[in-house]
Scaffold this motif. Structure first.
Motif, PDB file in Angstrom:
ATOM      1  N   ALA A  24       0.846  -1.191   0.000  1.00 11.53           N
ATOM      2  CA  ALA A  24       0.000   0.000   0.000  1.00 11.53           C
ATOM      3  C   ALA A  24       0.882   1.242   0.000  1.00 11.53           C
ATOM      4  O   ALA A  24       1.962   1.240   0.564  1.00 11.53           O
ATOM      5  N   ASP A  25       0.391   2.282  -0.634  1.00 11.48           N
ATOM      6  CA  ASP A  25       1.109   3.552  -0.651  1.00 11.48           C
ATOM      7  C   ASP A  25       0.179   4.609  -0.078  1.00 11.48           C
ATOM      8  O   ASP A  25      -0.769   5.032  -0.726  1.00 11.48           O
ATOM      9  N   ARG A  26       0.419   4.999   1.153  1.00  4.68           N
ATOM     10  CA  ARG A  26      -0.408   5.978   1.849  1.00  4.68           C
ATOM     11  C   ARG A  26       0.339   7.308   2.014  1.00  4.68           C
ATOM     12  O   ARG A  26      -0.050   8.130   2.824  1.00  4.68           O
ATOM     13  N   ARG A  27       1.389   7.493   1.219  1.00  6.46           N
ATOM     14  CA  ARG A  27       2.110   8.763   1.280  1.00  6.46           C
ATOM     15  C   ARG A  27       1.185   9.880   0.805  1.00  6.46           C
ATOM     16  O   ARG A  27       0.478   9.730  -0.175  1.00  6.46           O
ATOM     17  N   GLY A  28       1.163  10.969   1.544  1.00  2.44           N
ATOM     18  CA  GLY A  28       0.315  12.100   1.199  1.00  2.44           C
ATOM     19  C   GLY A  28      -1.125  11.970   1.675  1.00  2.44           C
ATOM     20  O   GLY A  28      -1.951  12.826   1.383  1.00  2.44           O
ATOM     21  N   ILE A  29      -1.436  10.931   2.435  1.00  2.00           N
ATOM     22  CA  ILE A  29      -2.811  10.690   2.865  1.00  2.00           C
ATOM     23  C   ILE A  29      -3.381  11.851   3.684  1.00  2.00           C
ATOM     24  O   ILE A  29      -4.573  12.122   3.650  1.00  2.00           O
ATOM     25  N   TYR A  30      -2.528  12.543   4.431  1.00  2.00           N
ATOM     26  CA  TYR A  30      -2.962  13.687   5.231  1.00  2.00           C
ATOM     27  C   TYR A  30      -2.400  14.993   4.677  1.00  2.00           C
ATOM     28  O   TYR A  30      -2.217  15.946   5.414  1.00  2.00           O
ATOM     29  N   GLY A  31      -2.106  15.017   3.396  1.00  2.00           N
ATOM     30  CA  GLY A  31      -1.539  16.199   2.761  1.00  2.00           C
ATOM     31  C   GLY A  31      -0.083  15.971   2.407  1.00  2.00           C
ATOM     32  O   GLY A  31       0.509  14.953   2.767  1.00  2.00           O
ATOM     33  N   PRO A  32       0.512  16.899   1.689  1.00  2.00           N
ATOM     34  CA  PRO A  32       1.904  16.755   1.271  1.00  2.00           C
ATOM     35  C   PRO A  32       2.839  16.524   2.459  1.00  2.00           C
ATOM     36  O   PRO A  32       2.710  17.166   3.489  1.00  2.00           O
ATOM     37  N   GLY A  33       3.721  15.572   2.320  1.00  2.00           N
ATOM     38  CA  GLY A  33       4.709  15.292   3.348  1.00  2.00           C
ATOM     39  C   GLY A  33       4.230  14.390   4.459  1.00  2.00           C
ATOM     40  O   GLY A  33       4.914  14.204   5.446  1.00  2.00           O
ATOM     41  N   SER A  34       3.058  13.809   4.330  1.00  2.00           N
ATOM     42  CA  SER A  34       2.532  12.941   5.380  1.00  2.00           C
ATOM     43  C   SER A  34       2.421  11.510   4.876  1.00  2.00           C
ATOM     44  O   SER A  34       2.633  11.232   3.714  1.00  2.00           O
ATOM     45  N   VAL A  49       7.282   2.114   5.705  1.00  2.00           N
ATOM     46  CA  VAL A  49       8.384   3.051   5.544  1.00  2.00           C
ATOM     47  C   VAL A  49       7.836   4.419   5.942  1.00  2.00           C
ATOM     48  O   VAL A  49       6.940   4.946   5.288  1.00  2.00           O
ATOM     49  N   LEU A  50       8.351   4.945   7.044  1.00  2.00           N
ATOM     50  CA  LEU A  50       7.887   6.214   7.584  1.00  2.00           C
ATOM     51  C   LEU A  50       8.775   7.362   7.137  1.00  2.00           C
ATOM     52  O   LEU A  50       9.813   7.152   6.508  1.00  2.00           O
ATOM     53  N   LEU A  51       8.371   8.569   7.471  1.00  2.00           N
ATOM     54  CA  LEU A  51       9.199   9.732   7.187  1.00  2.00           C
ATOM     55  C   LEU A  51      10.523   9.619   7.930  1.00  2.00           C
ATOM     56  O   LEU A  51      10.565   9.084   9.044  1.00  2.00           O
ATOM     57  N   SER A  52      11.575  10.151   7.344  1.00  2.00           N
ATOM     58  CA  SER A  52      12.856  10.211   8.046  1.00  2.00           C
ATOM     59  C   SER A  52      12.707  11.195   9.206  1.00  2.00           C
ATOM     60  O   SER A  52      11.780  12.017   9.220  1.00  2.00           O
ATOM     61  N   PRO A  53      13.597  11.142  10.195  1.00  2.00           N
ATOM     62  CA  PRO A  53      13.504  12.101  11.300  1.00  2.00           C
ATOM     63  C   PRO A  53      13.503  13.558  10.827  1.00  2.00           C
ATOM     64  O   PRO A  53      12.747  14.378  11.344  1.00  2.00           O
TER      65      PRO A  53
END
Length: 81
Positions: A24-34, A49-53
């Protein structure tokens, strides 16, 4: 999982390039960068795979602390009879 070596997109591309299947690709699900992306290891175990720190800090600085918008679990010791 997260990495300090690559961005989320870079890690996602790196893993796909090594044969990890995308679930699944849920990148951007809550807006850009989420969001996050879900892949699987060779045994089929899914992982995200989460956002980097650095990306997470940038996102929170731009959008506020997302955890503050999530309702917390009620404290059972505070329950009234």
């Amino acid at each position: 999982m997260t990495t300090a070596e690559r961005t989320q997109a870079g890690e996602f591309a790196w893993l796909l390039g090594r044969g990890a299947p995308q679930d699944a690709d849920r990148r951007g699900i809550y807006g850009p960068g989420s969001g996050w992306a879900t892949l699987a290891d060779p045994e089929g175990t899914q992982f995200c795979v989460l956002l980097s720190p650095a990306e997470r800090a940038e996102f929170l600085a731009a959008h506020g602390d997302a955890s503050a918008a999530s309702p917390s679990s009620p404290d059972p010791s505070a329950a009234t009879g």
